[in-house]
Design a protein around this motif. Structure first.
Motif, short mmCIF file in Angstrom:
data_model
loop_
_atom_site.label_atom_id
_atom_site.label_comp_id
_atom_site.label_asym_id
_atom_site.label_seq_id
_atom_site.Cartn_x
_atom_site.Cartn_y
_atom_site.Cartn_z
N LEU A 52 0.82 -1.21 0.00
CA LEU A 52 0.00 0.00 0.00
C LEU A 52 0.86 1.26 0.00
CD1 LEU A 52 -2.79 -1.02 2.55
CD2 LEU A 52 -2.92 -1.01 0.06
N SER A 55 2.35 1.89 -3.39
CA SER A 55 1.37 2.26 -4.41
C SER A 55 1.06 3.75 -4.43
CB SER A 55 0.07 1.47 -4.18
OG SER A 55 -0.55 1.87 -2.97
N TYR A 79 -3.16 5.31 -9.01
CA TYR A 79 -4.26 4.37 -9.29
C TYR A 79 -4.92 4.63 -10.63
CZ TYR A 79 -3.79 2.46 -4.60
OH TYR A 79 -3.30 1.83 -3.48
N THR A 275 -2.87 -3.73 -5.92
CA THR A 275 -3.83 -3.43 -4.85
C THR A 275 -5.26 -3.48 -5.36
OG1 THR A 275 -2.19 -2.00 -3.79
CG2 THR A 275 -4.48 -1.72 -3.13
#
Length: 304
Positions: A52, A55, A79, A275
């Motif tokens: 996480l 990311s 993302y 993720t």
């Protein structure tokens, strides 16, 4: 004899001024197993936390050594960048189709086979079941070449949709598994047979008994098998890597490999895409977790 010198009732002397009562046994306010489980849980959660953190980092922070565990700038744009840099939605749809279809096929075929092994008596039942169980000890690396040849032959001579470089090639080899047959067979053996016999007396067929009586009672086992099959199909990488070559037929594990280049890897985008790919598995796990212990405990009650 005075009251102070008289022995206490029951033969037990009272504590004098110089004698202290024995202290209570000191106990932990929690189970001692927590001393082992807590560090183990932290060790297992650390890679997920690192995933996480990476990311939302920049490329420079992701490549820094020692690793940066607290990013200086949280970059949530990784993302949407990961979603748009590759046909992520197409990969997601392919994985969903393969996983859902594989789950449905396993629930149907393994239920039929497991019920037959649990309730029917036919010639060679024990030998056939032993052969099916023996396939669990054969690693996939041994069978992948024969499986590839069979799937290619089926695609050429039977149906092109189940051949190489088609999404059907990812579904057909896993439509029924030895583990699913064994798991449901063991669970069916724990169910009371009196319900089935009563239905048979009333004129119900074997298939009707299975659908109306046995399967509703086997909901925990079916939910557990569905969750395990979904997770296995969703994470499968080696067989899609062999059977699929076109980008439009790739699943998520193959799609994630496109973020890795020969000279440079976009680690923040790769971790962001990973993720997002974990979300369906976590949802399935939390929905089915209450059935796991109940189905496994019931399955272990019946002998083979």
């Amino acid at each position: 004899m005075t009251a102070t010198s008289a022995p206490a009732r029951g033969g037990v002397r009272s504590s004098g001024p110089g004698i202290t009562a024995p202290g209570r046994r000191w106990r932990l306010p929690f189970s001692p197993w927590h001393l082992v489980l807590l560090p183990a849980s932290l060790a297992l959660l650390f890679p997920f936390a690192w995933l996480l953190i990476t990311s939302v980092e920049t490329q420079n922070e992701a490549l820094r050594f020692p690793p940066v565990l607290i990013p200086h700038q949280i970059r949530l744009a990784n993302y949407p960048d990961a979603f748009n840099s590759a046909p992520f939605g197409h990969f997601f749809a392919n994985s969903a189709i393969v996983a859902v279809t594989t789950v449905v096929c396993n629930l149907v075929l393994c239920s039929l086979a497991g019920y037959a092994f649990a309730r029917f008596r036919f010639l060679g039942r024990t030998v056939l079941f032993a052969v099916i169980m023996a396939t669990l000890m054969v690693p996939f690396q041994v069978t992948m070449i024969p499986q590839f040849i069979i799937v290619r032959w089926l695609g050429v001579h039977v149906l092109a949709g189940v051949g190489i470089d088609h999404i059907g090639a990812l579904i057909l080899p896993n439509a029924a598994t030895a583990f699913g047959i064994f798991f449901l067979r063991q669970f069916f053996r724990t169910l009371p047979i009196e319900y089935e016999e009563s239905a048979r007396v009333d004129g119900a067929s074997r298939l009707r008994v299975l659908i109306r009586i046995v399967l509703p009672l086997a909901t925990p086992a079916l939910a557990t098998l569905a969750a395990l099959t979904f997770l296995d199909s969703w994470n499968n990488f080696l067989w899609p890597l062999i059977a699929v070559t076109s980008t439009n037929q790739m699943t998520l594990p193959l799609g994630l490999a496109t973020f890795q280049g020969a000279h440079q890897t976009q680690w923040p985008l790769l971790m962001a895409a990973t993720t997002m790919s974990l979300v369906p598995m976590m949802v399935i796990f939390f929905l089915a977790q209450r059935y796991f212990i109940r189905s496994v405990a019931a399955t272990g009650l019946a002998g083979t």
